[in-house]
Design a protein around this motif. Sequence first.
Motif, PDB file in Angstrom:
ATOM      1  N   GLN A 413      29.224  32.322  30.379  1.00  0.00           N
ATOM      2  CA  GLN A 413      29.793  30.965  30.244  1.00  0.00           C
ATOM      3  C   GLN A 413      30.909  30.905  29.198  1.00  0.00           C
ATOM      4  N   GLY A 431      38.038  27.445  33.460  1.00  0.00           N
ATOM      5  CA  GLY A 431      36.836  27.827  34.209  1.00  0.00           C
ATOM      6  C   GLY A 431      35.876  28.494  33.263  1.00  0.00           C
ATOM      7  N   VAL A 452      33.098  37.559  36.435  1.00  0.00           N
ATOM      8  CA  VAL A 452      32.805  36.543  37.447  1.00  0.00           C
ATOM      9  C   VAL A 452      33.325  35.210  36.928  1.00  0.00           C
ATOM     10  N   ARG A 454      33.559  31.073  38.030  1.00  0.00           N
ATOM     11  CA  ARG A 454      33.127  30.090  39.032  1.00  0.00           C
ATOM     12  C   ARG A 454      33.910  28.802  38.840  1.00  0.00           C
ATOM     13  N   GLU A 455      34.343  28.272  39.973  1.00  0.00           N
ATOM     14  CA  GLU A 455      35.026  26.964  40.005  1.00  0.00           C
ATOM     15  C   GLU A 455      36.098  26.875  38.919  1.00  0.00           C
ATOM     16  N   ASN A 484      36.680  30.881  42.874  1.00  0.00           N
ATOM     17  CA  ASN A 484      35.581  31.769  42.497  1.00  0.00           C
ATOM     18  C   ASN A 484      36.116  33.188  42.544  1.00  0.00           C
ATOM     19  N   THR A 505      39.080  30.516  47.349  1.00  0.00           N
ATOM     20  CA  THR A 505      39.342  29.102  47.078  1.00  0.00           C
ATOM     21  C   THR A 505      39.150  28.365  48.400  1.00  0.00           C
TER      22      THR A 505
END
Lengths: 602, 175
Positions: A413, A431, A452, A454-455, A484, A505
């Motif tokens: 994160q 992101g 990785v 995400r969004e 992503n 996307t």
Amino acid sequence: MGSHLLRFLIKCKGWIVFIVLIGSLVGAYFLLLNSLVHRFIPAFVDLMAQRLNVNITFYNVHYSFPRGIILNNVRIFDKQNSSGPMLEAPQLTLGFALPLFFSQEKIHLNQITLEHMTIHATALKNYVTHDGSRLWKEFRALPDADIQIQLANTQLYLFKSDQIVAPIVFDMDFEVHRGKFIGKFKDEHAFLQFWGSWQKNSGLDWKGYMFYNGPLAPAPLYILDINSRVVIRNSDIVLEKLSFFINGDKVSATGHCLLDKPYQFQTDISYNKQDRHVTVQNPLRNLTVNLYGQLGPQVVEVNGCLSVDLFSNLKLNMPLQKGSLAFRNLQARVINDSLLRLKAQESQALFWAYDRQYKVSSENLLASIKRDGKAKFMTALSMQLYGGNYRGQVMVDTAPSPWQVKARGKFNQIDVSQLSELLSYFKKCSGYLSGSFEVQGPKNSSLTGTLVMREGNIEDFNVLTWAVSKIFQMPSLDHLSGANLFLHFKLDPQTINVEDLKLRTHDLSLNGFFRLGSNDLIYSKVSILFSQQLFNESPIGQKVVRLVPRAWDMPFEFRLSGDVHRMNFQWDDSILKRKVEQLLPNFIKRNIERRVNEKMPI
Amino acid sequence: MKPCVIILILFWQCCCCESFLNAADADILWSRAVNMAQQGQVDLAFINFRMLVDSYPDSPKSPAAQFGLGEYYFLQNNFALASQEFENFYVKYPKKQESVIALAYLYKIAQMRGQKEAVSRYQKRIASAHPVAFIFKDSKIFQYSSGLQHKYKLVLYIDRIEVLVDGKSFVKISY
């Protein structure tokens, strides 16, 4: 025979009487001395114990000519800590000047000798922590007198004696004469000689030299031309200057320490290596440390900064040029001789590599540093950084030169919008990133891992999306939202490898890989599926759709290679390409080929 | 008036003749060099190329002559001078297709001499010299005949170039 003896004795009667008288006098004095010793010394010891807030015990005390007053089995305990003595010695000898005793009936101590003394550093450190100021006050109150102190076969236990750690065994001689002193310290691995002068109101000047050849240093250390000035006041100590040469390289320091609780301190240290000593194996050029903090009973709390300047050579795989680490509220706690715990509220690392600056900021750093054998250090590390967290391990092997570092970890994160200070790739992205990595260096340096996102929102992220946007004239590809992303990466000083790249996307599905070399040569293979909307946005897409209906259901396969600023392009074989080829006559294909090449380079 | 006009016309004709004669000299040197090369007398061909490049640098034959100089030195295993001539060629005529062949020579010489940095530098120059796009084709071919009568074939692919000299592979450079 008997009468001769009698006549001899009568002849010498004066002398005999004289000798007997002197002997009686001396005997009386020694008896008096012993009597004084038996009465005075215990009282003196009790007084000292009270003033220093300690318990002092000894088995017995007597006077022994010519050595002096001898106390047997002396032990000193910290009153606030009943775990064991701080100091213990089988014999403590106090020498004094006999003539002064006879003439003034006073004992002027001029020598203190301790043999086989044992010092328990943990207990002593605890005592100094809570009663150090008292001890300092008593020391300052001592009269200016000449004295010699000898410690022979002293054993110093650095950690609690229930841990099986061999003590440091040393000898020390120290002599003060009319304000000047000289001393030496010797143990199995080190030898130190020092001398100087001490003026109560102005300070302590001392010089010296030292040799060390032991487990704490990879090579013999010659510490020469030690020159120091310390000003000692009632409430603080100021290190006005300290300089010396360590194997020919200069070290300087200044500092300040309060002698009342909390024991606050401040220090600046610099180490400058001579250019001829700077090599690939030993790349440190200079080191600067600025610290301020306080000493607690079990822990040191410090704020400050540490900067290093390194020898850098890209050809020899040494890209790191310099670095600095600033920290706030760093607490260091020594658990035992092989374990150190660190905790820092905030830290910021700046480093320069490949002529670029990189910054890593973190909060709530926790680290346990364990010594594994003689030369390896393992660190378990966790911290919060860039809105997310990191957990990992670092191993430093100090046996080779330069030291080899391996680290691995997982991050979770991480807020991409905060990453621009670290990597310019993320300058216009947002992101959350997660992933793992392994890094080693400087020998065979590499960084591998997975990433990785995400969004996320991506802009100018990598050469591929930029190239695709330009080739297909799709400006909306310059800004990707709701993206992503997944990829494996491997970086070393020569190349950047990105494998298994997957970007998804709402309008785009991209798979591929690319390799970028240090000379900016790229090779890349990509497969893309566009949405109908994107296809219709592109002039090329519109033409393809006129030929092949629903062309957007078929992937576009292509390759890029060459100079990243002037890339070559090839449309690879695919179902879509074959359909287009079948429908176009050769002269149109040649025309397209020519017109596209006129617009090169990408 | 008439004499002045006649003198002016004669003067103008002399100027035209001089440039015509210069061009003719350059062509003569070129033809002579090619003839010598065809007869196998490469040393004499070299001399003519040298005179052409030094005396008529703006001649249309000068690029080919410059290339010939580098080729000659390479064939004589004089790699230092060959490098110098091919560098000069690339600097003067970077947009010509044969400049890629000159770069290929420089790459080959650097490779033979074990000069890793130079190899990397020329590799990059070759990669960026003439970016190509392959839409329906896989390769692009360029053919060139040198002053020393060698036939060059330059084949460009997406990720490499190949240079063949007289049908034989000379060098392959990947990027």
